[in-house]
Design a protein around this motif. Sequence first.
Motif, PDB file in Angstrom:
ATOM      1  N   VAL A  89     -18.754  -5.149 -24.165  1.00  0.00           N
ATOM      2  CA  VAL A  89     -18.128  -3.841 -23.930  1.00  0.00           C
ATOM      3  C   VAL A  89     -16.885  -3.699 -24.810  1.00  0.00           C
ATOM      4  CG1 VAL A  89     -16.986  -2.354 -22.237  1.00  0.00           C
ATOM      5  CG2 VAL A  89     -19.080  -3.565 -21.609  1.00  0.00           C
ATOM      6  N   ALA A  90     -16.050  -4.699 -24.844  1.00  0.00           N
ATOM      7  CA  ALA A  90     -14.860  -4.641 -25.697  1.00  0.00           C
ATOM      8  C   ALA A  90     -15.261  -4.516 -27.164  1.00  0.00           C
ATOM      9  CB  ALA A  90     -13.998  -5.886 -25.487  1.00  0.00           C
ATOM     10  N   TRP A  91     -16.313  -5.224 -27.568  1.00  0.00           N
ATOM     11  CA  TRP A  91     -16.774  -5.155 -28.959  1.00  0.00           C
ATOM     12  C   TRP A  91     -17.210  -3.741 -29.313  1.00  0.00           C
ATOM     13  CZ3 TRP A  91     -20.861  -3.645 -31.807  1.00  0.00           C
ATOM     14  CH2 TRP A  91     -20.901  -4.064 -33.136  1.00  0.00           C
ATOM     15  N   VAL A  92     -18.031  -3.126 -28.475  1.00  0.00           N
ATOM     16  CA  VAL A  92     -18.533  -1.790 -28.795  1.00  0.00           C
ATOM     17  C   VAL A  92     -17.408  -0.755 -28.745  1.00  0.00           C
ATOM     18  CG1 VAL A  92     -19.333  -0.974 -26.515  1.00  0.00           C
ATOM     19  CG2 VAL A  92     -20.580  -0.327 -28.555  1.00  0.00           C
ATOM     20  N   ARG A  93     -16.429  -0.947 -27.869  1.00  0.00           N
ATOM     21  CA  ARG A  93     -15.283  -0.022 -27.832  1.00  0.00           C
ATOM     22  C   ARG A  93     -14.415  -0.175 -29.079  1.00  0.00           C
ATOM     23  NH1 ARG A  93     -13.961  -0.475 -21.337  1.00  0.00           N
ATOM     24  NH2 ARG A  93     -15.628   0.980 -20.719  1.00  0.00           N
ATOM     25  N   ALA A  94     -14.312  -1.368 -29.596  1.00  0.00           N
ATOM     26  CA  ALA A  94     -13.515  -1.593 -30.810  1.00  0.00           C
ATOM     27  C   ALA A  94     -14.233  -1.133 -32.079  1.00  0.00           C
ATOM     28  CB  ALA A  94     -13.163  -3.086 -30.942  1.00  0.00           C
ATOM     29  N   HIS A  95     -15.561  -1.250 -32.099  1.00  0.00           N
ATOM     30  CA  HIS A  95     -16.312  -0.979 -33.319  1.00  0.00           C
ATOM     31  C   HIS A  95     -17.087   0.334 -33.329  1.00  0.00           C
ATOM     32  CE1 HIS A  95     -15.625  -5.337 -33.589  1.00  0.00           C
ATOM     33  NE2 HIS A  95     -15.561  -5.081 -34.882  1.00  0.00           N
ATOM     34  N   TYR A  96     -17.238   0.973 -32.164  1.00  0.00           N
ATOM     35  CA  TYR A  96     -18.023   2.206 -32.118  1.00  0.00           C
ATOM     36  C   TYR A  96     -17.223   3.374 -31.532  1.00  0.00           C
ATOM     37  CZ  TYR A  96     -21.442   5.645 -30.625  1.00  0.00           C
ATOM     38  OH  TYR A  96     -22.099   6.820 -30.401  1.00  0.00           O
ATOM     39  N   HIS A  97     -16.853   3.268 -30.265  1.00  0.00           N
ATOM     40  CA  HIS A  97     -16.140   4.370 -29.606  1.00  0.00           C
ATOM     41  C   HIS A  97     -15.280   3.795 -28.486  1.00  0.00           C
ATOM     42  CE1 HIS A  97     -15.361   8.060 -27.395  1.00  0.00           C
ATOM     43  NE2 HIS A  97     -15.851   8.744 -28.424  1.00  0.00           N
ATOM     44  N   PRO A  98     -14.021   4.225 -28.366  1.00  0.00           N
ATOM     45  CA  PRO A  98     -13.125   3.639 -27.361  1.00  0.00           C
ATOM     46  C   PRO A  98     -13.541   3.902 -25.909  1.00  0.00           C
ATOM     47  CG  PRO A  98     -12.044   5.449 -28.510  1.00  0.00           C
ATOM     48  CD  PRO A  98     -13.334   5.190 -29.219  1.00  0.00           C
ATOM     49  N   ARG A  99     -14.413   4.881 -25.671  1.00  0.00           N
ATOM     50  CA  ARG A  99     -14.869   5.149 -24.300  1.00  0.00           C
ATOM     51  C   ARG A  99     -16.329   4.747 -24.073  1.00  0.00           C
ATOM     52  NH1 ARG A  99     -15.283  10.197 -22.938  1.00  0.00           N
ATOM     53  NH2 ARG A  99     -15.017  11.084 -24.993  1.00  0.00           N
ATOM     54  N   ALA A 100     -16.904   4.004 -25.015  1.00  0.00           N
ATOM     55  CA  ALA A 100     -18.303   3.577 -24.885  1.00  0.00           C
ATOM     56  C   ALA A 100     -18.502   2.786 -23.599  1.00  0.00           C
ATOM     57  CB  ALA A 100     -18.696   2.731 -26.087  1.00  0.00           C
ATOM     58  N   VAL A 101     -19.694   2.893 -23.032  1.00  0.00           N
ATOM     59  CA  VAL A 101     -20.042   2.282 -21.743  1.00  0.00           C
ATOM     60  C   VAL A 101     -19.124   2.909 -20.691  1.00  0.00           C
ATOM     61  CG1 VAL A 101     -20.562   0.155 -20.494  1.00  0.00           C
ATOM     62  CG2 VAL A 101     -20.588   0.137 -23.000  1.00  0.00           C
ATOM     63  N   GLU A 102     -19.525   4.070 -20.222  1.00  0.00           N
ATOM     64  CA  GLU A 102     -18.639   4.918 -19.424  1.00  0.00           C
ATOM     65  C   GLU A 102     -18.530   4.579 -17.943  1.00  0.00           C
ATOM     66  OE1 GLU A 102     -18.545   9.211 -21.439  1.00  0.00           O
ATOM     67  OE2 GLU A 102     -20.538   8.628 -20.747  1.00  0.00           O
ATOM     68  N   THR A 103     -19.525   3.934 -17.359  1.00  0.00           N
ATOM     69  CA  THR A 103     -19.504   3.745 -15.910  1.00  0.00           C
ATOM     70  C   THR A 103     -19.596   2.270 -15.527  1.00  0.00           C
ATOM     71  OG1 THR A 103     -21.907   3.866 -15.586  1.00  0.00           O
ATOM     72  CG2 THR A 103     -20.691   5.983 -15.636  1.00  0.00           C
ATOM     73  N   ARG A 104     -19.191   1.974 -14.322  1.00  0.00           N
ATOM     74  CA  ARG A 104     -19.325   0.606 -13.804  1.00  0.00           C
ATOM     75  C   ARG A 104     -20.795   0.204 -13.730  1.00  0.00           C
ATOM     76  NH1 ARG A 104     -15.691   1.429  -8.746  1.00  0.00           N
ATOM     77  NH2 ARG A 104     -14.079   2.489  -9.896  1.00  0.00           N
ATOM     78  N   ALA A 105     -21.646   1.167 -13.384  1.00  0.00           N
ATOM     79  CA  ALA A 105     -23.082   0.874 -13.311  1.00  0.00           C
ATOM     80  C   ALA A 105     -23.627   0.476 -14.680  1.00  0.00           C
ATOM     81  CB  ALA A 105     -23.843   2.081 -12.763  1.00  0.00           C
ATOM     82  N   GLN A 106     -23.162   1.136 -15.738  1.00  0.00           N
ATOM     83  CA  GLN A 106     -23.602   0.779 -17.093  1.00  0.00           C
ATOM     84  C   GLN A 106     -23.117  -0.615 -17.472  1.00  0.00           C
ATOM     85  OE1 GLN A 106     -22.141   4.194 -19.262  1.00  0.00           O
ATOM     86  NE2 GLN A 106     -24.048   5.337 -18.946  1.00  0.00           N
ATOM     87  N   THR A 107     -21.894  -0.945 -17.117  1.00  0.00           N
ATOM     88  CA  THR A 107     -21.363  -2.285 -17.390  1.00  0.00           C
ATOM     89  C   THR A 107     -22.160  -3.343 -16.633  1.00  0.00           C
ATOM     90  OG1 THR A 107     -19.144  -1.424 -17.793  1.00  0.00           O
ATOM     91  CG2 THR A 107     -19.307  -3.763 -17.260  1.00  0.00           C
ATOM     92  N   ALA A 108     -22.446  -3.081 -15.364  1.00  0.00           N
ATOM     93  CA  ALA A 108     -23.218  -4.033 -14.554  1.00  0.00           C
ATOM     94  C   ALA A 108     -24.636  -4.182 -15.103  1.00  0.00           C
ATOM     95  CB  ALA A 108     -23.252  -3.572 -13.100  1.00  0.00           C
ATOM     96  N   TRP A 109     -25.253  -3.063 -15.507  1.00  0.00           N
ATOM     97  CA  TRP A 109     -26.602  -3.118 -16.082  1.00  0.00           C
ATOM     98  C   TRP A 109     -26.602  -3.964 -17.352  1.00  0.00           C
ATOM     99  CZ3 TRP A 109     -28.646  -1.603 -20.782  1.00  0.00           C
ATOM    100  CH2 TRP A 109     -30.045  -1.649 -20.879  1.00  0.00           C
ATOM    101  N   LEU A 110     -25.607  -3.761 -18.190  1.00  0.00           N
ATOM    102  CA  LEU A 110     -25.500  -4.520 -19.437  1.00  0.00           C
ATOM    103  C   LEU A 110     -25.449  -6.019 -19.142  1.00  0.00           C
ATOM    104  CD1 LEU A 110     -24.986  -4.765 -22.501  1.00  0.00           C
ATOM    105  CD2 LEU A 110     -22.562  -4.481 -21.985  1.00  0.00           C
ATOM    106  N   LYS A 111     -24.632  -6.429 -18.202  1.00  0.00           N
ATOM    107  CA  LYS A 111     -24.494  -7.851 -17.883  1.00  0.00           C
ATOM    108  C   LYS A 111     -25.791  -8.419 -17.306  1.00  0.00           C
ATOM    109  CE  LYS A 111     -19.535  -7.903 -17.538  1.00  0.00           C
ATOM    110  NZ  LYS A 111     -18.344  -8.205 -16.766  1.00  0.00           N
TER     111      LYS A 111
END
Length: 113
Positions: free
Chosen positions: A85-107
């Motif tokens: 998540v930190a990588w994509v926010r640094a390299h793509y968009h600062p608000r990428a991965v907008e919800t807790r559900a998206q973060t949990a799904w990613l993990k």
Amino acid sequence: MEAPEFAVYLLRKNPRIHAWPYRWVEWPDFRVPAHTLDAVAALREAHERAVSERVEIACGGGVGRTGTAIALLAVMSGVAADDAVAWVRAHYHPRAVETRAQTAWLKRTAELL
């Protein structure tokens, strides 16, 4: 802008594109994919094809769903799941991965790879 040679569309409804090959992942806005294994298969194909083709990953707004997909692609490329998540926010968009559900799904999904 140059047309993609392949695309993955992360949308509620199939966009029915006829100009180039694509995979549709049923993925409602601010949510997670309806079918995780379909999403992983589409993103794996995009990851493999990106080696030699112009690949597009897109959703409606280009931030939450697209950012989550790019974060999973980063994991496929060797970024640690905890850092994606930190990588994509640094390299793509600062608000990428907008919800807790998206973060949990990613993990959870990174564990399947």
